[in-house]
Design a protein around this motif. Sequence first.
Motif, PDB file in Angstrom:
ATOM      1  N   GLY A   1       2.423  -1.711  -9.264  1.00 47.62           N
ATOM      2  CA  GLY A   1       1.068  -2.242  -9.186  1.00 47.62           C
ATOM      3  C   GLY A   1       0.131  -1.228  -8.548  1.00 47.62           C
ATOM      4  O   GLY A   1       0.569  -0.209  -8.007  1.00 47.62           O
ATOM      5  N   LEU A   2      -1.151  -1.515  -8.593  1.00 46.99           N
ATOM      6  CA  LEU A   2      -2.154  -0.615  -8.026  1.00 46.99           C
ATOM      7  C   LEU A   2      -2.817  -1.179  -6.781  1.00 46.99           C
ATOM      8  O   LEU A   2      -3.794  -0.620  -6.279  1.00 46.99           O
ATOM      9  CB  LEU A   2      -3.228  -0.289  -9.081  1.00 46.99           C
ATOM     10  N   SER A   3      -2.284  -2.281  -6.280  1.00 47.10           N
ATOM     11  CA  SER A   3      -2.840  -2.889  -5.075  1.00 47.10           C
ATOM     12  C   SER A   3      -1.730  -3.575  -4.292  1.00 47.10           C
ATOM     13  O   SER A   3      -0.641  -3.831  -4.823  1.00 47.10           O
ATOM     14  CB  SER A   3      -3.922  -3.918  -5.438  1.00 47.10           C
ATOM     15  N   PHE A   4      -2.009  -3.875  -3.038  1.00 47.43           N
ATOM     16  CA  PHE A   4      -1.042  -4.597  -2.209  1.00 47.43           C
ATOM     17  C   PHE A   4      -0.723  -5.949  -2.836  1.00 47.43           C
ATOM     18  O   PHE A   4       0.433  -6.379  -2.862  1.00 47.43           O
ATOM     19  CB  PHE A   4      -1.600  -4.806  -0.790  1.00 47.43           C
TER      20      PHE A   4
ATOM     21  N   ILE B   1       3.225  -9.550  -5.395  1.00 52.86           N
ATOM     22  CA  ILE B   1       3.585 -10.518  -6.430  1.00 52.86           C
ATOM     23  C   ILE B   1       4.765 -10.010  -7.259  1.00 52.86           C
ATOM     24  O   ILE B   1       5.688 -10.770  -7.580  1.00 52.86           O
ATOM     25  CB  ILE B   1       2.367 -10.820  -7.332  1.00 52.86           C
ATOM     26  N   ILE B   2       4.748  -8.728  -7.609  1.00 51.86           N
ATOM     27  CA  ILE B   2       5.857  -8.134  -8.366  1.00 51.86           C
ATOM     28  C   ILE B   2       7.176  -8.341  -7.634  1.00 51.86           C
ATOM     29  O   ILE B   2       8.188  -8.740  -8.220  1.00 51.86           O
ATOM     30  CB  ILE B   2       5.599  -6.627  -8.602  1.00 51.86           C
TER      31      ILE B   2
ATOM     32  N   ASP C   1       3.766  -6.926   0.965  1.00 48.30           N
ATOM     33  CA  ASP C   1       3.431  -5.533   0.669  1.00 48.30           C
ATOM     34  C   ASP C   1       2.430  -5.115   1.718  1.00 48.30           C
ATOM     35  O   ASP C   1       1.425  -5.803   1.938  1.00 48.30           O
ATOM     36  CB  ASP C   1       2.877  -5.345  -0.732  1.00 48.30           C
ATOM     37  N   SER C   2       2.738  -4.043   2.385  1.00 43.33           N
ATOM     38  CA  SER C   2       1.892  -3.643   3.502  1.00 43.33           C
ATOM     39  C   SER C   2       1.850  -2.137   3.626  1.00 43.33           C
ATOM     40  O   SER C   2       2.666  -1.417   3.041  1.00 43.33           O
ATOM     41  CB  SER C   2       2.409  -4.270   4.805  1.00 43.33           C
TER      42      SER C   2
ATOM     43  N   GLY D   1      -2.305   3.844   1.865  1.00 45.91           N
ATOM     44  CA  GLY D   1      -2.406   2.610   1.101  1.00 45.91           C
ATOM     45  C   GLY D   1      -1.069   2.081   0.610  1.00 45.91           C
ATOM     46  O   GLY D   1      -0.107   2.005   1.368  1.00 45.91           O
ATOM     47  N   ILE D   2      -1.025   1.753  -0.683  1.00 41.29           N
ATOM     48  CA  ILE D   2       0.200   1.159  -1.235  1.00 41.29           C
ATOM     49  C   ILE D   2       1.354   2.159  -1.282  1.00 41.29           C
ATOM     50  O   ILE D   2       2.503   1.770  -1.507  1.00 41.29           O
ATOM     51  CB  ILE D   2      -0.024   0.580  -2.651  1.00 41.29           C
ATOM     52  N   TYR D   3       1.054   3.427  -1.056  1.00 42.80           N
ATOM     53  CA  TYR D   3       2.102   4.450  -1.060  1.00 42.80           C
ATOM     54  C   TYR D   3       2.587   4.786   0.353  1.00 42.80           C
ATOM     55  O   TYR D   3       3.275   5.789   0.544  1.00 42.80           O
ATOM     56  CB  TYR D   3       1.589   5.717  -1.759  1.00 42.80           C
ATOM     57  N   SER D   4       2.248   3.961   1.325  1.00 43.26           N
ATOM     58  CA  SER D   4       2.552   4.253   2.729  1.00 43.26           C
ATOM     59  C   SER D   4       4.022   4.561   2.964  1.00 43.26           C
ATOM     60  O   SER D   4       4.362   5.497   3.682  1.00 43.26           O
ATOM     61  CB  SER D   4       2.116   3.083   3.623  1.00 43.26           C
TER      62      SER D   4
END
Length: 208
Positions: free
Chosen positions: A53-56, A61-62, A79-80, A92-95
């Motif tokens: 996905g492209l967002s938290f 949800i995935i 997701d954090s 961001g989502i790649y933390s």
Amino acid sequence: MSAQDWLSQGTLVLASNNKGKIAEFEKMFAELNLPVDVIPQGKLNIEDAIEDGLSFIENAIIKARHASRISGKPAIADDSGICVPVLGGAPGIYSARYAGEHGDDAANNVKLLENLKAYRQDGVTIEGMFVCVLALVQHADDPLPQIFQGIWQGEILEQARGENGFGYDPLFWLPELSISSAEISKEEKNKISHRGQAMQLFKASLQN
């Protein structure tokens, strides 16, 4: 399905294999005193989902759908990550995989510090925020996942401080407390953190 309906099923799968997250969640779920067993997906031999996905919100949800589909049970996923505005919201989502290898906290922290060097100015703080999104699905194809979001504001230190926590905690400064999130107690962290905030919203949803 209401909260009471899925709670009556007896089991809620926690869609995470991250030991640090699991420890925090287990403590928070214990404090909520839910009439349901919360089982980390690893105990059901469920591997991590592919987070594309492209967002938290999308990734949470995935992960929740993935765990629910394999287990056949309701699932909750987190997701954090940490977002730094001067870096356009990165990591961001790649933390968790900022430096390339998933879960290499030390390398991720080093990369964040390196990428912030160009923005450091004497007397100027660099703001950051921890973000947590929880997604709850009652089944794998649930058309209406419940979303709970927490944001924890702070600053990014120039060097690590503290031995507690995990991830970017040693670099996250809490000016109102004059300590890093790796120096705060687990109990206090769970009250004010991004994950703690999201969990409080989850708790409130069960009382409606």
